[in-house]
Scaffold this motif. Structure first.
Motif, PDB file in Angstrom:
ATOM      1  N   ILE A   1       0.867  -1.185   0.000  1.00 50.92           N
ATOM      2  CA  ILE A   1       0.000   0.000   0.000  1.00 50.92           C
ATOM      3  C   ILE A   1       0.901   1.232   0.000  1.00 50.92           C
ATOM      4  N   LEU A   2       0.710   2.092  -1.001  1.00 47.06           N
ATOM      5  CA  LEU A   2       1.514   3.308  -1.091  1.00 47.06           C
ATOM      6  C   LEU A   2       0.611   4.531  -1.036  1.00 47.06           C
ATOM      7  N   VAL A   3       1.158   5.628  -0.564  1.00 51.13           N
ATOM      8  CA  VAL A   3       0.449   6.912  -0.636  1.00 51.13           C
ATOM      9  C   VAL A   3       1.396   7.913  -1.303  1.00 51.13           C
ATOM     10  N   SER A   4       0.806   8.855  -2.063  1.00 50.92           N
ATOM     11  CA  SER A   4       1.637   9.727  -2.895  1.00 50.92           C
ATOM     12  C   SER A   4       2.153  10.965  -2.166  1.00 50.92           C
TER      13      SER A   4
ATOM     14  N   LEU B   1      -3.884   6.688  -3.116  1.00 47.02           N
ATOM     15  CA  LEU B   1      -3.434   5.430  -2.549  1.00 47.02           C
ATOM     16  C   LEU B   1      -3.253   4.453  -3.694  1.00 47.02           C
ATOM     17  N   ALA B   2      -2.170   3.676  -3.650  1.00 48.05           N
ATOM     18  CA  ALA B   2      -1.897   2.710  -4.716  1.00 48.05           C
ATOM     19  C   ALA B   2      -1.634   1.350  -4.107  1.00 48.05           C
ATOM     20  N   PHE B   3      -2.103   0.327  -4.790  1.00 46.86           N
ATOM     21  CA  PHE B   3      -1.894  -1.065  -4.390  1.00 46.86           C
ATOM     22  C   PHE B   3      -1.228  -1.789  -5.548  1.00 46.86           C
ATOM     23  N   CYS B   4      -0.114  -2.486  -5.241  1.00 48.71           N
ATOM     24  CA  CYS B   4       0.544  -3.260  -6.292  1.00 48.71           C
ATOM     25  C   CYS B   4       1.215  -4.469  -5.658  1.00 48.71           C
ATOM     26  N   PRO B   5       1.578  -5.465  -6.472  1.00 44.69           N
ATOM     27  CA  PRO B   5       2.278  -6.633  -5.913  1.00 44.69           C
ATOM     28  C   PRO B   5       3.537  -6.168  -5.183  1.00 44.69           C
ATOM     29  N   ALA B   6       3.829  -6.803  -4.059  1.00 47.31           N
ATOM     30  CA  ALA B   6       4.932  -6.365  -3.204  1.00 47.31           C
ATOM     31  C   ALA B   6       6.242  -6.244  -3.977  1.00 47.31           C
TER      32      ALA B   6
END
Lengths: 355, 355
Positions: free
Chosen positions: B185-188, B292-297
């Motif tokens: 989970i990332l935030v910009s 918010l971004a979701f991507c494979p680890a």
């Protein structure tokens, strides 16, 4: 309207909305769990379709096979429920009609709601259901939406802004600047019904009438018209400001003059009577299920025939023509008594919040 | 917004709008000549583009080369002008962002205005110009619009509903139901800036801060992200309800649990301080220029690098992960003190009219 397409998630929303007695409060617009429940149980449940079910803040659809058409319209009509319609179905019809006036087939709609705190949930549900019914009947799904709530006294019940997108087949060029000298002017039925039906319900103005709004979706009528007479130059629905404002605007846009024949105008006796009573001109009264069409004179009889063969155009008439030459941009009316008057483009005082 | 794209037609509108001292009145929404002048001289003049210049109640655009994306959002923010922005540019950014969160390139927008009688024309002009500036800066033209006016006390200055359409290239599947166990989970960037900047200007709540709203268009950041890491599973902008509401909604949509690391959350000291003062959780505060971004680890470091290389993602961070297994749908926060608490999905009382 994101995330929650199922009827009710009892774990997330342990208490059912009290639709019968409940009212919209500020939490219903604040992005939290209360809003999610309102959206899930009222909007998403009623508007159910594959796009809304994607559950995101946007909807993804197949590539449209042709030019894209887009239109938007706000609805602030008062009262919210009126003879022949309500703000919800009106918001569907009105935006479908704006898209259709390009000759396009409407494909998808969005809906933004601005709701006043304290608005009864039961009334909101009625509006949503009328809207869902209109969407289903027209085959144009509401694919995405938004809900905001404003404090009591900062809104007026419900405002709705709908946006429609459609697809325009090649070969059609239907536009307000495309009217040509000599064109015939047609209308798809009686004028002024919507505005008079609304005025009859205004608190300060109540009068007896059996009139109903003409609110209706015109895309199917348009599809028949352009299939039979692709030479149609312009289509427009004379809503706010009525036929008078619409023709004046188009006369300026296409730089032409127009002449109407008063005897040819389809006006119901009840509308004529109410307009006399109120001292207004039926040409300035809003319509929500009628269109004006312009086509080469030689195609007018065929277009009229096609329009009359459609249920929403049964009372269609040729009401005038575009004058030869350019430059005066006036709309003139040949009266029943053989006189001639200019159809004024009024400033707009007489009919607030008619749509 | 039909018919009148030129700066001023002196024959149609002999008197200039008194922008410095004038106010919106009911005629400006009634479909007559006064409305035509307002639309022509304020909206069409500022938003000028080839589509609006078509002068119809709809706009016609080229066929979009890919799947169509559509989103709508209403703006009822109070106050209308705030540190770092205003309702007009916010309405452009917000809708562009909703379209972009699908991975799509935003192409066109519509704008519907609901204006309260008595609203100063000068303020309206400022809003329109900020909006036009945001539209130009983002390359997303406002192709069609609508204006309604409601009586004094039936609205609150200006409400705006914008709708965006965009085009989604093949190969992307970015959606709220597409988050997978193990995703990063990332935030910009920093969270809560917008909400706290707005609250600082509320009449009943004024406090000193130099904070500005983060209102910004995120489509270019998204374009860079999906070009480098097309495996992105989900993007969403945490607006109303903040990160807490957005993550809870997504956890339910994708049927997963999430774990956040408090120490990793980028929160400005001023936001942290204001939240302590007001007794609210920064995770529940609205953002208007963050995603918010979701991507494979395994792709998270690369995605983080791309985000940080963009001006609107310079403060990006990996803030947590999606838990293995499914079914609990809770969002947990590992606190700085090594504790663990559930990030609640609040009902929504605390921050009305934040966007």
């Amino acid at each position: 309207m994101s995330g929650m397409e199922k009827p009710r998630n009892r774990r997330l929303f342990p208490h059912a909305l009290d639709v019968a007695n409940g009212r919209v409060d500020m939490t219903h617009g604040a992005g939290g769990r209360a809003m999610a429940q309102l959206v899930s149980e009222m909007f998403a449940a009623a508007f159910e379709n594959e796009y809304l079910a994607q559950g995101n803040d946007m909807a993804v659809m197949a590539p449209p096979p042709g030019r894209l058409v887009m239109s938007t319209d706000g609805y602030v009509i008062s009262p919210l429920f009126f003879p022949g319609g309500d703000i919800g179905s009106l918001a569907v019809h009105g935006t479908i009609n704006d898209v259709a006036m390009s000759g396009a087939k409407p494909l998808y709609m969005s809906a933004g709601f601005i709701i006043e705190e304290g608005f009864p949930l039961a009334d909101l549900k009625r509006i949503i259901e009328f809207m869902a019914g209109a969407s289903r009947a027209t085959g144009v799904p509401i694919v995405t939406g938004d809900t905001k709530v404003v404090e009591r006294g900062k809104g007026d019940g419900v405002f709705i802004v709908t946006t429609g997108v459609g697809v325009l087949p090649e070969g059609l060029h239907i536009s307000g600047d495309n009217i040509r000298p000599g064109d015939a002017i047609l209308v798809s039925g009686s004028i002024g019904d919507h505005g008079i039906a609304i005025l009859s319900k205004r608190e300060n103005l109540e009068f007896e009438t059996t009139l109903e709004s003409d609110s209706a979706p015109l895309h199917d009528l348009v599809a028949h018209m352009v299939a039979a007479v692709p030479e149609v130059h312009c289509l427009r629905d004379p809503t706010r400001g009525g036929v008078a404002a619409t023709l004046n605007e188009l006369a300026n846009q296409s730089d032409v003059g127009m002449a109407l024949d008063e005897d040819a105008l389809p006006i119901k006796p009840a509308v004529r009577g109410a307009c006399e009573l109120l001292g207004i001109d039926p040409l300035g009264v809003a319509n929500e299920g009628k269109l004006l069409a312009f086509c080469p004179a030689g195609r007018a009889e065929r277009l009229l025939e096609v329009m009359r063969s459609h249920p929403l155009g049964a009372e269609s008439a040729i009401i005038g023509h575009v004058e030869e030459g350019q430059g005066r941009n006036l709309v003139r009316l040949r009266t029943s008594f053989g006189g001639d008057r200019v159809v004024e483009w009024l400033n707009g005082e007489q009919l607030p919040r008619i749509c």
